[in-house]
Design an enzyme around this catalytic site. Structure first.
Site, PDB file in Angstrom:
ATOM      1  N   LYS A 162      15.584   1.267  39.831  1.00 43.16           N
ATOM      2  CA  LYS A 162      16.207   0.246  40.674  1.00 43.16           C
ATOM      3  C   LYS A 162      16.439   0.817  42.073  1.00 43.16           C
ATOM      4  O   LYS A 162      17.057   1.864  42.232  1.00 43.16           O
ATOM      5  CB  LYS A 162      17.539  -0.219  40.075  1.00 43.16           C
ATOM      6  CG  LYS A 162      17.370  -1.125  38.873  1.00 43.16           C
ATOM      7  CD  LYS A 162      18.703  -1.551  38.293  1.00 43.16           C
ATOM      8  CE  LYS A 162      19.309  -2.699  39.057  1.00 43.16           C
ATOM      9  NZ  LYS A 162      20.542  -3.208  38.374  1.00 43.16           N
ATOM     10  N   ILE A 163      15.922   0.102  43.047  1.00 40.06           N
ATOM     11  CA  ILE A 163      16.009   0.506  44.452  1.00 40.06           C
ATOM     12  C   ILE A 163      16.668  -0.633  45.228  1.00 40.06           C
ATOM     13  O   ILE A 163      16.256  -1.789  45.095  1.00 40.06           O
ATOM     14  CB  ILE A 163      14.608   0.767  45.044  1.00 40.06           C
ATOM     15  CG1 ILE A 163      13.828   1.797  44.216  1.00 40.06           C
ATOM     16  CG2 ILE A 163      14.699   1.172  46.510  1.00 40.06           C
ATOM     17  CD1 ILE A 163      14.204   3.223  44.438  1.00 40.06           C
TER      18      ILE A 163
END
Length: 214
Positions: free
Chosen positions: A83-84
């Site tokens: 997750k960015i």
């Protein structure tokens, strides 16, 4: 539409998995912190329970740090998705990771153009946040519909994970709006199972059965 469970609580994940309805898990730093355990320890245990995409989030806010963290998280298990956060540094990191074959989930999406940018950078998934948009008077479902339409028109394979899902109505609307996935808190999954008429029907069946056996 596929269903993921949005939690880092091992017992909740086990219970949701036993229902046979989930095929992935999303976590974030806040959910991990609630468990009071080491990040890698929690993630490893999750991967032993659910055979599907498991999202773990980076905490760095600069591209170099994000990429470094992402590579370490990706080593935990082949099902890991990184997750960015949606930001310029995040897009740079997504592009680098995409070229390395590391799957990413760009989170904190609040507009369709953000989703488009994330997809073009190479994101495997984008996570528009519904509940938080509803909180400020916007319509989260319009966002899902817009992203779904844009991706369909342009043949974009990035999958939409509807996040910040707060109730069964959100889930219904996500499915109708074309979301590929909804990541749902465990308590909402349990709410989805129940309906007053179902409960009343079960109670009647049991009473009728008891009456037959008297």
């Amino acid at each position: 539409m596929k269903i993921f469970v949005d939690t880092a609580n091992i017992e909740e994940i086990k219970k949701a998995n036993e229902l046979g309805v989930i095929c992935g898990v999303t976590t974030n730093p806040s959910l991990i912190a609630k468990e009071g355990r080491d990040f890698k320890e929690v993630i490893k245990e999750i991967t032993s329970i659910v055979d599907g995409p498991i999202s773990g989030e980076v905490i760095s806010m600069e591209c170099e740090g994000m990429v470094k963290e992402a590579r370490e998280i990706a080593k935990i298990h082949e099902n890991m998705v990184i997750k960015i956060p949606m930001c310029a540094e995040g897009l740079k990191a997504v592009n680098i990771l995409h070229k390395e074959g590391i799957k990413t989930n760009v989170t904190l999406i609040f507009s369709a153009v953000q989703a488009l940018l994330a997809a073009r950078a190479g994101a495997s998934y984008v996570s528009p946040f519904l509940g938080r948009l509803d909180d400020i008077g916007s319509t989260g479902m319009t966002l899902i519909e817009d992203i779904s339409e844009i991706f369909a028109v342009h043949g974009i394979e990035t999958e939409i994970i509807s996040a910040s899902v707060r109730n069964p109505i959100h889930v219904l609307e996500c499915a109708k709006a074309g979301s590929d996935i909804a990541t749902i808190p465990y308590n909402v999954i349990m709410q989805m199972i129940k309906h007053p008429l179902t409960d009343a029907g079960i109670e009647k069946f049991l009473k009728d059965y008891e009456g037959m056996n008297k």
